[in-house]
Design an enzyme around this catalytic site. Sequence first.
Site, PDB file in Angstrom:
ATOM      1  N   HIS A 365       0.791  -1.234   0.000  1.00  0.00           N
ATOM      2  CA  HIS A 365       0.000   0.000   0.000  1.00  0.00           C
ATOM      3  C   HIS A 365       0.817   1.274   0.000  1.00  0.00           C
ATOM      4  CE1 HIS A 365      -4.198  -1.280   0.639  1.00  0.00           C
ATOM      5  NE2 HIS A 365      -3.643  -2.358   1.167  1.00  0.00           N
ATOM      6  N   LYS A 556      -8.633  13.962   4.155  1.00  0.00           N
ATOM      7  CA  LYS A 556      -7.778  12.777   4.161  1.00  0.00           C
ATOM      8  C   LYS A 556      -6.875  12.911   5.372  1.00  0.00           C
ATOM      9  CE  LYS A 556      -6.514  14.037  -0.011  1.00  0.00           C
ATOM     10  NZ  LYS A 556      -6.583  12.792  -0.774  1.00  0.00           N
ATOM     11  N   ARG A 557      -6.134  11.879   5.707  1.00  0.00           N
ATOM     12  CA  ARG A 557      -5.229  12.015   6.847  1.00  0.00           C
ATOM     13  C   ARG A 557      -4.228  13.140   6.597  1.00  0.00           C
ATOM     14  NH1 ARG A 557      -5.429   8.137  11.151  1.00  0.00           N
ATOM     15  NH2 ARG A 557      -3.528   9.161  11.845  1.00  0.00           N
ATOM     16  N   LYS A 562       0.842  14.282   1.425  1.00  0.00           N
ATOM     17  CA  LYS A 562      -0.446  14.643   0.828  1.00  0.00           C
ATOM     18  C   LYS A 562      -0.544  16.152   0.568  1.00  0.00           C
ATOM     19  CE  LYS A 562      -3.027  10.762   2.905  1.00  0.00           C
ATOM     20  NZ  LYS A 562      -3.858  10.124   1.844  1.00  0.00           N
ATOM     21  N   THR A 666      -8.426   6.732  -2.446  1.00  0.00           N
ATOM     22  CA  THR A 666      -9.787   6.277  -2.749  1.00  0.00           C
ATOM     23  C   THR A 666     -10.765   7.427  -2.548  1.00  0.00           C
ATOM     24  OG1 THR A 666      -9.928   5.427  -0.493  1.00  0.00           O
ATOM     25  CG2 THR A 666      -9.486   3.825  -2.255  1.00  0.00           C
ATOM     26  N   LYS A 670     -14.331   8.585  -4.665  1.00  0.00           N
ATOM     27  CA  LYS A 670     -15.633   8.922  -4.066  1.00  0.00           C
ATOM     28  C   LYS A 670     -16.121  10.269  -4.595  1.00  0.00           C
ATOM     29  CE  LYS A 670     -13.902   6.822   0.216  1.00  0.00           C
ATOM     30  NZ  LYS A 670     -13.291   7.177   1.506  1.00  0.00           N
TER      31      LYS A 670
HETATM   32  C1  LIG Z   1     -12.010   7.328   1.807  1.00  0.00           C
HETATM   33  C2  LIG Z   1     -11.552   7.731   3.141  1.00  0.00           C
HETATM   34  C3  LIG Z   1     -10.191   7.957   3.376  1.00  0.00           C
HETATM   35  C4  LIG Z   1      -9.141   7.836   2.303  1.00  0.00           C
HETATM   36  O1  LIG Z   1      -8.982   9.099   1.690  1.00  0.00           O
HETATM   37  P1  LIG Z   1      -7.731   9.414   0.728  1.00  0.00           P
HETATM   38  O2  LIG Z   1      -8.075  10.757   0.171  1.00  0.00           O
HETATM   39  O3  LIG Z   1      -7.734   8.355  -0.311  1.00  0.00           O
HETATM   40  O4  LIG Z   1      -6.534   9.428   1.574  1.00  0.00           O
HETATM   41  C5  LIG Z   1      -9.805   8.351   4.629  1.00  0.00           C
HETATM   42  N1  LIG Z   1     -10.697   8.520   5.624  1.00  0.00           N
HETATM   43  C6  LIG Z   1     -12.009   8.337   5.429  1.00  0.00           C
HETATM   44  C7  LIG Z   1     -12.949   8.562   6.555  1.00  0.00           C
HETATM   45  C8  LIG Z   1     -12.492   7.926   4.195  1.00  0.00           C
HETATM   46  O5  LIG Z   1     -13.801   7.706   4.018  1.00  0.00           O
END
Ligand SMILES: *Cc1c(COP(=O)(O)O)cnc(C)c1O
Length: 824
Positions: A365, A556-557, A562, A666, A670
């Site tokens: 990952h 995101k985190r 990032k 991911t 979304k």
């Molecule tokens: C989808 C999701 C992530 C992943 O987000 P990235 O932008 O791909 O890092 C992290 N936290 C939550 C709550 C999510 O639903």
Amino acid sequence: MNDMTPPVAAREHTVESFTREFLRELNFGRGVDLDRASANDKYMALARTVRHYLMTGWLETLRNQYRDQAKVVAYLSAEFLLGRQLDNNLLTSNLEGIARESLDQLGISLDDLREVEIEPGLGNGGLGRLAACFIDSLATLDVPCIGYGIRYEYGIFKQAFVDGHQVEKPDTWLALGSPWEFPHPENAVTVGFGGHVEDVTDEDGVKRRDWVPASVVNGVPYNYMVPGYGTNRVNTLRLWSARAPKAFNLQVFNEGGYEEAVKNQTFAENISKVLYPEDSTPQGKELRLQQQYFFVACSIADFLCNVLPQDFDLHRLPDRITWQLNDTHPVIAVPELMRQLVDLRGWTWEDAWGVTQKVFAYTCHTLLPEALEVWPVDLLGKLLPRHLEIIYRINELFLEELRDTYPGDELKVRHMSIIAEHPVRAVRMAHLATVAGFKVNGVAALHSELLRDKVLSDFAQLWPEKFTNVTNGVTPRRFVRIANPSMSGLVTEAIGDGWIKDLSQLSRLEPLAEDAEFRRRFRDIKAANKVEFARVLKERDGIEIAGDAMVDAMVKRLHEYKRQTLKLLHIVSLYQRIGSGALPLESVTPRTFVFGAKAAPGYALAKQIIALINAVGSTINADASLEGRLKVAFPANYNVTLAEKLIPAADLSEQISLAGKEASGTGNMKFALNGALTIGTDDGANVEIRELVGDENFFLFGMSEPEVADLEASGYSPEAVYASDPDLKAAIDLISSGAFSGGDRTLHEPVIAALLGEDRFMALADFRSYVDAQDRVEAYYGDFEAWSRSAILNVARSGFFSSDRSMVDYMDRIWGAKPVKQNF
Ligand SMILES: *Cc1c(COP(=O)(O)O)cnc(C)c1O
């Protein structure tokens, strides 16, 4: 139907029978009257009622599985970030309408009860959410699967802000009980830790090694239903909870040693107490290794002893299972299976290794070197002495093979060894997984390429056929159908509801992008979703935003790679240019910048970035001269529940990692599926999103991965970039001047120093390109017909990013498992 079917009116999908079940649960299950029932009582009774309707499918699935013995995918993951269960279970049981009407008649609002559920936050972010999407898709595709993980008593911490700084609070998700779990203490599995290894000779004279653990812990399985959509299949997620085998040493207690008496209990129960909140930067903590071994050992024993029939010939194990390793966290399963076969069943090493090499597959990952797990041999050997021996033996045989293949190339041998020698002797878990696994996959096309050509290139040369790609996906049930009911309704009206199970059908929306009436309705829905999101923010966080501004989201985190700081520099630069008169306020599109991000508690710089975002936000939000055109909204505690509210309202999706650092992402998928346009780098799955939606519907900026590599090689100077770009310089200088910290010039210094010093993720290098792309966003957004067309095309062309498609790819490229239709 047969006599084992539960005596519930499960097939009677009527409002009356639902009401009867609900009241029975409330009265007999909760012991309360409707009049005196709390919101939690009603939520629990509702959840239990929904559970009844899924039970027939679950029991039938288990019965068929036992009878048919079809190949199973065991998805081993230390994290499952499930999100709320009620909505998904209402959807899959097809009860939404009935439940709403039934509750309405009782004077209860279904939407209010939905809000009662505390989501199980048993994961950090993308990796854990991916596991949750995958098990949802496997159930929907009718593929036999067991998810195996840990039932943390405390999930990911609850984030709050105090004066703009992150503070962490425990996530007490179980405080009011979870209605979705089925504990089975009678099926507890025993797991050993510590101790030593002895030579023993069996009655028949065979010598073998025998591990004598110093302590044991019981693993109690908690089963969760994983219902498929549009099928009766209900798979199982089995999460392990650690318990002390003997609750209490009564003798010691009677002798007055209270602390001593409960000591073992504390050791045992700590193991599943709390999720480690580190994302992408694992800490080599002993408890974490205990957690990893604990859930993996429970899961393997469970499968071998409880899931397989008693008389099963384990030589045929590869026909019955693939253990998919979600990152390196479960890789200790490899020596555990070897121990099960060699030590406990007397197999030869060769036979055991032959089988082991056919049942594990590994998903990597990351690309960040600091994210690759290593365990010091001292620690591993103390906790799992026999496993360390087995790892050494695996390595010895592997290195022999290498020396045959590459005679004299000791450097290569050292690079590829499972054991690292520096800075301390340690086991490289990714190497162990790659040596043992029959397949290794990355999670997006670019990522798999970089794995093959850079991170694991020696292995890819040796075993090219082992390496493959499966691009990640997200479940369209949760992230479109449930999160965005209005858009789902519009889509279904246009193309039928087949898309929910076959997301490629979204392509049929394409012609509608040219239909002005469809665009207007699509736009109206986005507008209504924004109003709803504004309402949620007000209620949840007390944050007020305009209901009609552009929603520009970066959630995101918090991680340097990032590049939340790049987003922040854009905001500060806008603010600075407006303030200096360089940018007329009237020309600026009203925008709400939404941030959502947790920082690992030990990640100091990430926490300082959060404080800076909040400081900039409060200054901008309080500046009356902006007439409310720019807003920064940073709701605390970003989680799946908030994601489901935000994403349907978003116009712009920020996916701005440095190229070559984000494995897939991911969140990007979304957003695209909900009609947001992406501003992004050529990184992770952004590459594939852009290829599919088309360049004209995507705002690309920044260096490509090869350009990043070139700049790294030629020597990157953030200072020089700072000095040469007046806007960038002005933005950074504004922060340094104390403009966002009441004149305090030291408060945000560490963030600035990180940017001007090393700028490890080259935010400054991509600043100009990013700001230019934002100007293109601004101009394009003004043409609302063109924007709507692009938004619809994003939806129509993103069907590829369904996790159902990911699962089909895993089946074809890795598992060889097949759907098994439930016919009843
Ligand atoms: C989808 C999701 C992530 C992943 O987000 P990235 O932008 O791909 O890092 C992290 N936290 C939550 C709550 C999510 O639903």
